[in-house]
Design a protein around this motif. Structure first.
Motif, PDB file in Angstrom:
ATOM      1  N   PRO A  32       0.806  -1.225   0.000  1.00  0.00           N
ATOM      2  CA  PRO A  32       0.000   0.000   0.000  1.00  0.00           C
ATOM      3  C   PRO A  32       0.835   1.269   0.000  1.00  0.00           C
ATOM      4  CG  PRO A  32      -0.862  -1.581   1.585  1.00  0.00           C
ATOM      5  CD  PRO A  32       0.438  -2.134   1.097  1.00  0.00           C
ATOM      6  N   GLU A  33       2.010   1.225   0.638  1.00  0.00           N
ATOM      7  CA  GLU A  33       2.875   2.411   0.672  1.00  0.00           C
ATOM      8  C   GLU A  33       3.338   2.807  -0.722  1.00  0.00           C
ATOM      9  OE1 GLU A  33       3.257   0.138   4.522  1.00  0.00           O
ATOM     10  OE2 GLU A  33       3.343  -0.355   2.374  1.00  0.00           O
ATOM     11  N   VAL A  35       1.620   2.279  -3.578  1.00  0.00           N
ATOM     12  CA  VAL A  35       0.483   2.879  -4.277  1.00  0.00           C
ATOM     13  C   VAL A  35       0.245   4.305  -3.783  1.00  0.00           C
ATOM     14  CG1 VAL A  35      -1.992   2.677  -4.723  1.00  0.00           C
ATOM     15  CG2 VAL A  35      -0.552   0.626  -4.696  1.00  0.00           C
ATOM     16  N   ALA A  36       0.338   4.510  -2.471  1.00  0.00           N
ATOM     17  CA  ALA A  36       0.128   5.856  -1.908  1.00  0.00           C
ATOM     18  C   ALA A  36       1.164   6.837  -2.430  1.00  0.00           C
ATOM     19  CB  ALA A  36       0.165   5.789  -0.387  1.00  0.00           C
ATOM     20  N   ARG A  41      -3.822  11.153  -3.613  1.00  0.00           N
ATOM     21  CA  ARG A  41      -5.095  10.786  -3.005  1.00  0.00           C
ATOM     22  C   ARG A  41      -6.286  11.349  -3.783  1.00  0.00           C
ATOM     23  NH1 ARG A  41      -5.452  11.667   3.328  1.00  0.00           N
ATOM     24  NH2 ARG A  41      -3.694  10.226   3.099  1.00  0.00           N
ATOM     25  N   ALA A  59      -5.147  -2.783  -6.018  1.00  0.00           N
ATOM     26  CA  ALA A  59      -4.694  -1.834  -5.000  1.00  0.00           C
ATOM     27  C   ALA A  59      -4.971  -0.387  -5.388  1.00  0.00           C
ATOM     28  CB  ALA A  59      -3.194  -2.016  -4.750  1.00  0.00           C
ATOM     29  N   ALA A  62     -10.277   2.830  -5.280  1.00  0.00           N
ATOM     30  CA  ALA A  62     -10.613   3.626  -4.101  1.00  0.00           C
ATOM     31  C   ALA A  62     -11.967   4.264  -4.343  1.00  0.00           C
ATOM     32  CB  ALA A  62      -9.550   4.700  -3.840  1.00  0.00           C
TER      33      ALA A  62
END
Length: 246
Positions: A32-33, A35-36, A41, A59, A62
């Motif tokens: 996840p890190e 993708v972030a 966001r 992943a 959202a």
């Protein structure tokens, strides 16, 4: 690169459909890190080029975000639709993305940018991105600082001539700004059978002659029987660049 090498690269790049099931079982997801760091966001439309069976795509989803997958292999698209039936997947490549101009906020390419022709793929990414949009490139690499993983890689080099094709990140260039990089270390739980699938899904293993493939897989199984790993350590290498950034 010679014409024969070009043909072999094309054959490997188009080989994945034959091992789509093994690819889905054995290939790791993305932390996840990663993708972030790759996707802002507030991004509302993201295209995943070379999506495969959707390892990164799942992943990327959202609330309020549309994700479109682009994948050239019919076998991979079929597997993708079984895993992610609610995500649109289309036939295309990094050099030919079937989406309108200035239609996406982020374009990501996981485990696939080394297959593209950057002279065509860079302007194509710029075409579909909105001004200020972001290009994200990401790879999972086995962490060869772990002894059994280093031995696995030695077996692959001995038996399958694992390619050393450049990742071509340095070829991104204008109209994108400077490319930033971040590496993440993590481990993915896998059974012995899933590690075998991970090996079997490599393009340079898929395209081996049957006898050579069986020899390689026998050596891999012997290593796994001796080591009995329950996870595979990875280094995820992430790159990002902004369209039109100075």
């Amino acid at each position: 690169m010679t014409r024969a090498e070009d043909r072999e690269e094309f054959r490997r790049a188009r080989s994945f459909g034959a091992a789509a099931d093994a690819y889905e079982r054995g290939r790791p997801p993305y932390p996840p890190e990663a993708v972030a760091w790759l996707v802002p966001r507030d991004a509302r439309t993201v295209v995943d080029v070379g999506a495969g069976t959707g390892k990164l795509t799942r992943a990327l989803r959202a609330a309020g975000r549309e994700v479109v997958a682009v994948e050239p292999s019919a076998g991979m698209r079929e597997q993708f639709s079984r895993v992610l039936p609610d995500v649109r997947v289309v036939d295309g490549t990094g050099e030919s993305i079937p989406l309108p101009d200035s239609s996406v906020d982020v374009l990501v390419c996981a485990q696939a940018w080394h297959w593209v022709n950057p002279e065509l793929a860079v302007p194509e990414a710029a075409r579909v991105l909105r001004p200020g949009g972001r290009l994200g490139l990401v790879w999972n690499f086995r962490d060869v600082s772990v002894p059994w993983v280093a031995e696995l890689d030695r077996i692959l080099r001995d038996c399958a001539a694992a390619p050393t094709r450049a990742r071509q990140v340095e070829d991104v260039g204008a109209p994108f700004g400077p490319v930033e990089r971040r590496d993440l270390r993590w481990s993915h739980p896998l059974s012995t059978g899933e590690i075998v699938d991970m090996v079997a899904s490599r393009s340079y293993v898929i395209t081996l002659e049957p006898a050579a493939r069986e020899e390689l897989m026998s050596r891999v199984r012997a290593l796994l029987d001796a080591e009995r790993p329950t996870e595979v350590p990875y280094v995820t290498e992430c790159h990002r660049a902004v369209l039109g950034s100075p």
